[in-house]
Design a protein around this motif. Structure first.
Motif, mmCIF file in Angstrom:
data_model
loop_
_atom_site.group_PDB
_atom_site.id
_atom_site.type_symbol
_atom_site.label_atom_id
_atom_site.label_comp_id
_atom_site.label_asym_id
_atom_site.label_seq_id
_atom_site.Cartn_x
_atom_site.Cartn_y
_atom_site.Cartn_z
ATOM 1 N N THR A 12 0.830 -1.196 0.000
ATOM 2 C CA THR A 12 0.000 0.000 0.000
ATOM 3 C C THR A 12 0.868 1.251 0.000
ATOM 4 O O THR A 12 1.800 1.359 0.778
ATOM 5 N N ILE A 13 0.541 2.176 -0.904
ATOM 6 C CA ILE A 13 1.239 3.458 -0.936
ATOM 7 C C ILE A 13 0.205 4.571 -1.068
ATOM 8 O O ILE A 13 -0.955 4.323 -1.362
ATOM 9 N N THR A 14 0.642 5.793 -0.877
ATOM 10 C CA THR A 14 -0.229 6.952 -1.020
ATOM 11 C C THR A 14 -0.033 7.547 -2.405
ATOM 12 O O THR A 14 1.095 7.728 -2.859
ATOM 13 N N TYR A 15 -1.136 7.820 -3.084
ATOM 14 C CA TYR A 15 -1.088 8.400 -4.422
ATOM 15 C C TYR A 15 -1.506 9.863 -4.365
ATOM 16 O O TYR A 15 -2.273 10.270 -3.494
ATOM 17 N N ASP A 16 -1.027 10.646 -5.304
ATOM 18 C CA ASP A 16 -1.395 12.049 -5.413
ATOM 19 C C ASP A 16 -2.801 12.146 -6.017
ATOM 20 O O ASP A 16 -3.025 11.752 -7.157
ATOM 21 N N LYS A 17 -3.727 12.642 -5.246
ATOM 22 C CA LYS A 17 -5.127 12.756 -5.660
ATOM 23 C C LYS A 17 -5.259 13.576 -6.941
ATOM 24 O O LYS A 17 -6.048 13.243 -7.825
ATOM 25 N N ASP A 18 -4.483 14.634 -7.070
ATOM 26 C CA ASP A 18 -4.568 15.498 -8.246
ATOM 27 C C ASP A 18 -4.172 14.757 -9.525
ATOM 28 O O ASP A 18 -4.774 14.959 -10.573
ATOM 29 N N LYS A 19 -3.159 13.895 -9.441
ATOM 30 C CA LYS A 19 -2.750 13.124 -10.614
ATOM 31 C C LYS A 19 -3.823 12.122 -11.023
ATOM 32 O O LYS A 19 -4.016 11.862 -12.202
ATOM 33 N N ILE A 20 -4.500 11.571 -10.050
ATOM 34 C CA ILE A 20 -5.529 10.576 -10.349
ATOM 35 C C ILE A 20 -6.735 11.234 -11.015
ATOM 36 O O ILE A 20 -7.292 10.712 -11.970
ATOM 37 N N GLU A 21 -7.142 12.394 -10.539
ATOM 38 C CA GLU A 21 -8.370 13.001 -11.067
ATOM 39 C C GLU A 21 -8.138 13.930 -12.256
ATOM 40 O O GLU A 21 -9.099 14.369 -12.879
ATOM 41 N N GLU A 22 -6.903 14.210 -12.635
ATOM 42 C CA GLU A 22 -6.660 15.214 -13.675
ATOM 43 C C GLU A 22 -7.221 14.830 -15.048
ATOM 44 O O GLU A 22 -7.600 15.700 -15.823
ATOM 45 N N LYS A 23 -7.323 13.571 -15.374
ATOM 46 C CA LYS A 23 -7.802 13.158 -16.697
ATOM 47 C C LYS A 23 -9.310 13.320 -16.862
ATOM 48 O O LYS A 23 -9.793 13.511 -17.970
ATOM 49 N N VAL A 24 -10.056 13.186 -15.751
ATOM 50 C CA VAL A 24 -11.516 13.258 -15.841
ATOM 51 C C VAL A 24 -12.109 14.372 -15.003
ATOM 52 O O VAL A 24 -13.298 14.663 -15.115
ATOM 53 N N GLY A 25 -11.322 14.980 -14.138
ATOM 54 C CA GLY A 25 -11.811 16.096 -13.340
ATOM 55 C C GLY A 25 -12.527 15.703 -12.075
ATOM 56 O O GLY A 25 -12.946 16.549 -11.304
ATOM 57 N N SER A 26 -12.689 14.424 -11.841
ATOM 58 C CA SER A 26 -13.392 13.963 -10.652
ATOM 59 C C SER A 26 -12.716 12.701 -10.122
ATOM 60 O O SER A 26 -12.515 11.743 -10.874
ATOM 61 N N ILE A 27 -12.406 12.708 -8.860
ATOM 62 C CA ILE A 27 -11.785 11.529 -8.246
ATOM 63 C C ILE A 27 -12.732 10.339 -8.301
ATOM 64 O O ILE A 27 -12.310 9.194 -8.482
ATOM 65 N N TYR A 28 -14.040 10.596 -8.211
ATOM 66 C CA TYR A 28 -15.027 9.519 -8.199
ATOM 67 C C TYR A 28 -15.105 8.829 -9.566
ATOM 68 O O TYR A 28 -15.190 7.605 -9.640
ATOM 69 N N GLU A 29 -15.081 9.622 -10.629
ATOM 70 C CA GLU A 29 -15.081 9.033 -11.974
ATOM 71 C C GLU A 29 -13.819 8.214 -12.196
ATOM 72 O O GLU A 29 -13.869 7.119 -12.759
ATOM 73 N N ALA A 30 -12.701 8.733 -11.760
ATOM 74 C CA ALA A 30 -11.433 8.012 -11.917
ATOM 75 C C ALA A 30 -11.471 6.686 -11.162
ATOM 76 O O ALA A 30 -11.012 5.657 -11.668
ATOM 77 N N ILE A 31 -12.029 6.700 -9.964
ATOM 78 C CA ILE A 31 -12.112 5.474 -9.169
ATOM 79 C C ILE A 31 -13.015 4.444 -9.842
ATOM 80 O O ILE A 31 -12.696 3.255 -9.874
ATOM 81 N N VAL A 32 -14.122 4.896 -10.415
ATOM 82 C CA VAL A 32 -15.017 3.973 -11.113
ATOM 83 C C VAL A 32 -14.301 3.341 -12.307
ATOM 84 O O VAL A 32 -14.373 2.128 -12.523
ATOM 85 N N ILE A 33 -13.590 4.147 -13.073
ATOM 86 C CA ILE A 33 -12.867 3.645 -14.242
ATOM 87 C C ILE A 33 -11.787 2.654 -13.807
ATOM 88 O O ILE A 33 -11.667 1.556 -14.381
#
Length: 109
Positions: A12-33
């Motif tokens: 387990t590591i910590t990820y940068d939230k901004d990098k994860i959501e930058e492609k779709v603009g929403s962390i929730y959409e990124a998590i679903v994908i």
């Protein structure tokens, strides 16, 4: 990409939230994908493992004796050491290797 070739983290590591959501603009959409991709990866790994273990299957009418051999154990240990499907999906997302599209017009900007 094969799970064996993945650069995904094993722990387990910590990820940068901004990098994860930058492609779709929403962390929730990124998590679903990423979640849907993790399900695909899990199905691929499970299928591959079952195919390899089926080679050792003995099809008897009784289940009184179960034989395990060293090859089966080694194959199982190998798959246990692989990164988790979720970790692989996150790494693929961050590397831009996941293709996704919206199926309804509301979400398309």
């Amino acid at each position: 990409m094969s799970a064996k070739d993945s650069k995904a983290e094993l722990s387990t590591i910590t990820y940068d939230k901004d990098k994860i959501e930058e492609k779709v603009g929403s962390i929730y959409e990124a998590i679903v994908i990423m979640g849907k991709r993790a399900e695909q990866i899990n199905a691929e790994i499970r299928s591959e493992l079952h195919n390899k273990l089926d080679e050792f299957a003995v099809h008897n009418s009784t289940l009184e004796e179960v034989f395990e051999n060293r090859e089966q154990i080694e194959i199982s240990k190998h798959y246990e050491k692989l990164p988790k499907p979720t970790s692989i999906a996150i790494q693929e997302w961050l590397d831009g290797e996941i293709y996704f599209r919206y199926t309804d017009e509301k979400n398309q900007n």
